[in-house]
Design an enzyme around this catalytic site. Structure first.
Site, mmCIF file in Angstrom:
data_model
loop_
_atom_site.group_PDB
_atom_site.id
_atom_site.type_symbol
_atom_site.label_atom_id
_atom_site.label_comp_id
_atom_site.label_asym_id
_atom_site.label_seq_id
_atom_site.Cartn_x
_atom_site.Cartn_y
_atom_site.Cartn_z
ATOM 1 C CD GLU A 420 -1.730 -2.403 1.491
ATOM 2 O OE1 GLU A 420 -2.572 -3.307 1.326
ATOM 3 O OE2 GLU A 420 -0.592 -2.621 1.976
ATOM 4 C CD GLN A 442 -7.896 -6.343 -2.582
ATOM 5 O OE1 GLN A 442 -7.578 -7.015 -1.607
ATOM 6 N NE2 GLN A 442 -7.581 -6.691 -3.828
ATOM 7 C CG PHE A 443 -11.220 -4.096 1.509
ATOM 8 C CD1 PHE A 443 -12.609 -4.162 1.474
ATOM 9 C CD2 PHE A 443 -10.496 -5.099 0.894
ATOM 10 C CE1 PHE A 443 -13.250 -5.212 0.841
ATOM 11 C CE2 PHE A 443 -11.128 -6.153 0.256
ATOM 12 C CZ PHE A 443 -12.519 -6.207 0.226
ATOM 13 C CB ALA A 444 -11.411 2.127 3.968
ATOM 14 C CG ASP A 445 -11.148 -2.013 7.090
ATOM 15 O OD1 ASP A 445 -11.523 -1.879 8.261
ATOM 16 O OD2 ASP A 445 -11.923 -2.011 6.114
ATOM 17 C CB ILE A 447 -5.844 3.328 3.792
ATOM 18 C CG1 ILE A 447 -5.242 4.423 2.895
ATOM 19 C CG2 ILE A 447 -6.254 3.887 5.155
ATOM 20 C CD1 ILE A 447 -6.233 5.494 2.493
ATOM 21 N N PRO A 449 -0.838 1.315 6.043
ATOM 22 C CG PRO A 449 -0.328 -0.900 5.540
ATOM 23 C CD PRO A 449 -1.489 0.018 5.740
ATOM 24 C CG HIS A 489 -12.550 -7.177 4.407
ATOM 25 N ND1 HIS A 489 -12.117 -8.045 5.375
ATOM 26 C CD2 HIS A 489 -11.745 -7.371 3.335
ATOM 27 C CE1 HIS A 489 -11.100 -8.756 4.906
ATOM 28 N NE2 HIS A 489 -10.850 -8.364 3.676
#
Length: 699
Positions: A420, A442-445, A447, A449, A489
């Site tokens: 990321e 891919q998912f907000a969770d 982000i 890194p 997710h």
């Protein structure tokens, strides 16, 4: 200096790749750099006002690199690289303007530290802004090389020769995980980059033995395809020939190489962490490898007169002294200009195109986004799209990139490793070389890194370079809960993002807005994070059917920072003082619409669409009109953007309010639970909004 008797030394021949004039220039600039460091110590009342580092001990390798970079090349330097800047052709005076944070500092106008360049000047290599460069710069630098490779693959590169990217690193920074991400992509994609590691065996007060199990040369062996070489970084001749070999290799092979250069550290770590505090005998050992003495001895060995070298050195020192006095007398920044260049101006300032073209069909949000990216790639060959699983085989876990790689090729639409930080940080380098990246987390969770790159590299670049290097970067982030997505997710992260100055945050709630905002975000010259609610992608969540809309035409754009009133209250209810306004976004729009059915004609709903910049004018007008305001979010409420906005409304519009500003969000828990019944307990819903509206409208 060495006082060796030249008559007793057998004269050497000059290497054919070196000229006498080049050696003279190197010696003069070494003396200049040495005198600069001395002046900074001698006049600490001036120079030590702001923390700085110097190149003392690193002059040879830095000049060797600076002399050989060309105007069509790119460089990402680290905070000790003042001699490299001198080698590129900058004047001591210009560097000193930054040292003293003066108005005419050519890099930042007094906004950032000494040795933190950002240069876009004809005849010089491009040096984009970077942070304090303790490893983080490796990703944007590799992004530059990635962008160059992409432009070459599309026959879009307009350069005199094959450009190279030079990424300069201190040895202590190579242990950063983000450096590994950069190395991985460099070898995976065969990128034209030189990683120059200047190894002086010190971090701040920690030695190499304490910090690492291997040096950078040994470490790079683990990256298959990374060519490696070792040079004596204290020896100008060895350094120059080594750098020449590396540049020739990258220009021809278009593949990465690492140069490991051992250097002494003869100055302080910084002016704030001084060598005499802890160096002791180590400093005496390092002095044995002083690059200036080594070059002096070499020049004597090839037949130069000592008097000639004294004159050359005196000239360099005099230049440093006169430039220092000139810099001291120069103007300080205009304080009224302190806030310029937060963002670069955008060309999209009004809604354009046809939102509901005749004969167009309704589309779901995910398809509206797919079509928008398709149209962008078709129209702009400099645009590319990458992220995890967006490539040819899958086309995105939400099918948001389906068919794009097949249409535009694997150089333009491709999968990345699970990196990321690279996905986000590389866009800074991509932008600097003229590509226009669209990327996806891919998912907000996931982000988190990437936050380091987003904060340190992307968000600050425009401001700290005084507008020279805005970063055009569109970062798509699927967000939100959608029924059993679970704790990794389903998260919402907008409040964290909104604490980062220098980025824009967009949050569409329907297909038409998705397309118009995505297009405007792409054309915006600043970093834009586009939050896309997964529960709205296909309008499958009960109550979200209206997220599916007529698809706008190809020219449709919505300017960022313009909210939309998606539901009006009736004038008679407003006049009677029986109305309120809900300020929300994303899934909150649909909870609000459903809940307001129980309060016919009494509820206005504002869909913010863009969270930064915020459409305060629309909020202000509506609050004044209704006297009751309700801020709704999907995030946990405590310390959220929603609470901040409610406080702002309360502060600035208090005299217009007939009731406290109401707020509603998720429960204050660290994650969204997997079980759907537990999830419902945590999250807002139409029923919860309805109950809260009933309380507000009692006032």
């Amino acid at each position: 200096m060495s006082l060796a008797d030249p008559s007793k030394i057998q004269k050497k021949k000059i290497n054919p790749n070196l000229t006498r004039d080049l050696l003279y220039k190197a010696y003069e600039l070494m003396c200049t750099a040495q005198r600069m460091a001395e002046l900074y110590d001698e006049q600490r009342e001036v120079a030590a006002k702001y923390v700085h580092s110097t190149s003392r001990g690193h002059e040879a390798i830095q000049l060797a690199a600076g002399f050989q970079l060309r105007s069509f090349d790119y460089a990402s330097l680290y905070y000790r690289d003042e001699s490299m800047l001198l080698g590129i052709g900058l004047e001591p005076y210009e560097l000193m303007l930054q040292l003293m944070a003066k108005r005419d500092d050519p890099f930042s106008g007094g906004r950032t530290y000494y040795g933190h360049p950002s240069l876009k000047r004809e005849g010089f290599p491009v040096i984009p802004h970077q942070s304090s460069a303790t490893g983080m710069q490796a990703i944007p630098a590799t992004g530059m090389a990635h962008g160059v490779a992409y432009l070459e693959s599309q026959n879009l590169l307009k350069a005199e020769e094959n450009p190279v990217v030079l990424c300069s690193l201190g040895d202590g920074s190579v242990t950063e995980g983000e450096v590994a991400e950069a190395f991985q992509m460099a070898v995976l994609k065969k990128l034209p980059i030189i990683y120059l590691v200047q190894d002086n065996d010190w971090g701040i007060s920690a030695t190499g033995r304490e910090m690492r199990a291997m040096d950078a040369y040994e470490y790079a062996a683990g990256f298959k395809g990374m060519e490696r070489m070792v040079v004596d970084g204290s020896d100008f001749v060895d350094s120059y020939l080594g750098v020449k070999k590396a540049i020739d290799y990258v220009r021809k092979k278009r593949a990465p190489i690492l140069i490991h250069a051992r250097c002494p550290l003869l100055g302080h770590h910084t002016s704030g962490v001084r060598k005499e505090w802890y160096r002791g005998e180590d400093l005496d050992q390092h002095k044995k490898f002083d690059p200036i003495e080594k070059l002096y001895d070499y020049l004597i060995e090839i037949g130069e007169e000592e008097s000639t070298l004294v004159d050359i050195c005196s000239k360099g020192c005099a230049k440093a002294e006169s430039d220092f006095e000139k810099a001291k007398a120069s103007a300080d920044p205009d304080v009224d200009d302190f806030d310029s260049h937060e963002f670069a101006p955008t060309t999209v300032t009004e809604e354009k195109g046809n939102r509901t073209p005749k004969g167009a069909e309704k589309v779901v949000m995910v398809d509206a986004a797919l079509h928008a990216v398709d149209e962008i790639l078709k129209k702009h060959p400099e645009a590319l799209f990458y992220g995890q699983d967006v490539g040819r085989r899958l086309g995105g876990v939400f099918r948001e990139a389906a068919t794009l790689a097949q249409k535009y090729g694997d150089e333009r639409v491709f999968n990345t490793p699970i990196q990321e930080a690279y996905i986000v940080g590389s866009t800074a380098g991509m932008s600097a070389v003229g590509t226009k990246p669209i990327v996806e987390i891919q998912f907000a969770d996931y982000i988190w890194p990437a936050i380091n790159q987003l904060v340190e590299e992307l968000s600050k670049s425009c401001y700290l370079s005084k507008g020279k290097f805005p970063i055009q970067s569109l970062i798509r982030v699927p967000i939100g809960a959608y029924g059993g997505g679970g704790p990794y997710h389903s998260g919402s992260v907008e409040s964290t993002l909104l604490t980062i100055r220098g980025i824009k945050v967009v949050y569409p709630s329907n297909a038409a807005d998705m397309k118009g905002l995505l297009k405007a975000s792409f054309y915006d010259p600043n970093p834009v994070v586009m939050l896309e609610h997964k529960g709205l992608y296909w309008s499958k969540v009960p109550g979200t059917l209206e997220a599916k809309t007529i698809e706008p035409d190809e020219d449709y754009v919505i300017p960022l920072g313009k909210a939309n009133i998606v539901q009006q209250a009736s004038q008679d209810k407003i006049t009677a003082g029986e109305s309120c306004v809900i300020i929300t976004y994303g899934m909150g729009v649909y909870w609000s619409k459903d809940a307001s059915k129980s309060f016919a004609n009494r509820v206005e709903i504002i869909d913010l669409r863009t969270l930064n910049p915020l459409d305060w004018n629309t909020i202000e007008d509506s609050v004044k009109k209704h006297g009751r305001a309700f801020v709704l979010t999907e995030e946990p409420l405590l310390n959220s953007f929603a609470e901040s906005l409610a406080g702002r409304v309360q502060k600035h519009l208090f005299k217009y309010l007939d009731a406290p500003v109401w707020t509603l969000g998720a429960e204050n828990l660290p994650a969204v639970p997997l079980n759907v019944d537990l999830e419902k307990m945590m999250l807002p819903s139409a029923e919860k909004v309805e109950r809260a509206l009933g309380e507000l409208l009692k006032f």
